[in-house]
Scaffold this active site. Structure first.
Site, PDB file in Angstrom:
ATOM      1  N   LYS A 157       0.940  -1.334  -0.014  1.00  0.00           N
ATOM      2  CA  LYS A 157       0.037  -0.045   0.040  1.00  0.00           C
ATOM      3  C   LYS A 157       0.849   1.204   0.051  1.00  0.00           C
ATOM      4  O   LYS A 157       1.077   1.711   1.057  1.00  0.00           O
ATOM      5  CB  LYS A 157      -1.037  -0.078   1.272  1.00  0.00           C
TER       6      LYS A 157
HETATM    7  N1  PMP Z   1      -7.255  -2.604  -3.506  1.00  0.00           N
HETATM    8  C1  PMP Z   1      -6.821  -1.305  -3.362  1.00  0.00           C
HETATM    9  C2  PMP Z   1      -5.884  -0.593  -4.244  1.00  0.00           C
HETATM   10  C3  PMP Z   1      -6.674  -0.722  -2.054  1.00  0.00           C
HETATM   11  O1  PMP Z   1      -6.309   0.616  -1.694  1.00  0.00           O
HETATM   12  C4  PMP Z   1      -7.723  -1.212  -1.099  1.00  0.00           C
HETATM   13  C5  PMP Z   1      -8.101  -0.639   0.014  1.00  0.00           C
HETATM   14  N2  PMP Z   1      -7.086  -0.740   1.204  1.00  0.00           N
HETATM   15  C6  PMP Z   1      -8.288  -2.673  -1.279  1.00  0.00           C
HETATM   16  C7  PMP Z   1      -7.762  -3.147  -2.389  1.00  0.00           C
HETATM   17  C8  PMP Z   1      -9.035  -3.162  -0.201  1.00  0.00           C
HETATM   18  O2  PMP Z   1      -8.381  -3.688   0.647  1.00  0.00           O
HETATM   19  P1  PMP Z   1      -8.747  -3.796   2.198  1.00  0.00           P
HETATM   20  O3  PMP Z   1      -9.954  -4.769   2.284  1.00  0.00           O
HETATM   21  O4  PMP Z   1      -7.517  -4.494   2.872  1.00  0.00           O
HETATM   22  O5  PMP Z   1      -9.033  -2.389   2.644  1.00  0.00           O
END
Ligand code: PMP
Length: 305
Positions: A157
């Site tokens: 991230k």
């Molecule tokens: N893909 C991306 C690019 C994201 O930014 C997110 C949000 N964090 C997600 C998927 C979903 O991940 P999560 O369920 O861990 O929030």
């Protein structure tokens, strides 16, 4: 934004209004920071706040930091302790969003990852819905490709990579869509701007594998487990082609901010019946029960504040 609450900055809890970085900070100039997005859910009956899967979020944050050659003096447990202290400082009694960030904190010019000081900060804010149309979203295929693992790892991230997400989201919204699906460089469906994607085909729940340039979503992982254990569904991780989306029975997208978003139209083609499907409906309800700490079997996912 209301800055009257507190933040964690440079090793301590400070009034949020005082948590400021310099304009020459590396993480700001070059996108060399990594972050997480967690939710705290207020359970009105229990009169308690519960953070959803903080250990998993911090594990992913520290893994993202590792990819970017960052080191901070915290592990998952100490980050959880710090989170509890910050949340208790402002006695939150509503749904909140938490944004922890690890960033290259030195100032100066020079693109690199090494020989730079890293730091950690975090803020908390009230948070409701992220996608307003979450029971009948209209999604498009983005003309932007998802970043490739050998360009900027999507499994991390990483702040700089969100320029790609922002291009995907803005062009979709300006063209009148709620969200977009991005294809990777092989033409496979990867994910949305900030959410993972699932489709139902012949009753099987299918989502792209972690090797198709996706963020390894914690909501994704939770939904896969709930679908298998509670709904008895077969769950498959495999690449998805663009045209499969049009002929799927159901499509939904998942994320911490987005939660579970029903996609009922893709590029003007109705998905299934054109209304939110049965599996999506059940998973949305189940997910809401679980995140609010009302499902005894999954209480270990909820950190009580
Ligand atoms: N893909 C991306 C690019 C994201 O930014 C997110 C949000 N964090 C997600 C998927 C979903 O991940 P999560 O369920 O861990 O929030």
């Amino acid at each position: 934004m209301d800055l009257s609450t507190h933040a964690f900055f440079e090793g301590q809890i400070v009034p949020w209004s005082e948590a400021k970085i310099n304009i020459a900070t590396h993480g700001f100039m070059y996108g060399t920071s990594v972050f997480s997005g967690m939710r705290g859910y207020w359970n009105a009956e229990k009169k308690k706040l519960f953070v959803f899967r903080p250990f998993d979020h911090y594990r992913r944050l520290l893994n993202s930091a590792r990819m970017m050659a960052m080191e901070i003096p915290y592990d998952e447990e100490s980050l959880i302790e710090l989170t509890l202290t910050l949340l208790r400082t402002d006695s939150w009694q509503e749904d909140v969003y938490l944004r922890p960030v690890v960033y290259k904190a030195d100032m100066g010019i020079g693109v690199r990852l090494h020989n730079l000081r890293d730091d950690f900060c975090m803020f908390v804010m009230p948070f409701g819905k992220y996608v307003s149309n979450d029971t009948n979203a209209h999604v498009t295929f983005s003309s932007w490709k998802r970043i490739d693992d050998n360009v900027i790892p999507a499994r991390g991230k990483i702040a700089g990579a969100y320029a790609n997400s922002a291009l995907i989201k803005t062009d979709a919204n300006r063209a009148g869509f709620d969200e977009a699906l991005a294809l990777d460089s092989h033409g496979h469906v990867s994910e949305g701007s900030a959410m993972n994607v699932f489709m139902v085909r012949d009753g099987v729940l299918i989502t792209p594998p972690v090797t198709d340039n996706i963020l390894e979503g914690i909501t994704r992982r939770s939904i896969m487990e709930l679908a298998k254990n509670e709904l008895g569904l077969e769950v498959l991780e495999r690449s998805i082609d663009r045209t499969e989306v049009f002929i799927a029975e159901e499509i939904f997208m998942t994320g911490t901010a987005a939660q579970v978003v029903a996609v009922t139209k893709v590029d003007h083609r109705p998905i299934g019946s054109g209304a939110m499907g049965a599996m999506t409906t059940q998973l949305r309800e189940l997910f809401d029960t679980v995140v609010r700490a009302d499902h005894p079997k999954y209480r270990h996912w909820n950190l009580e504040v």
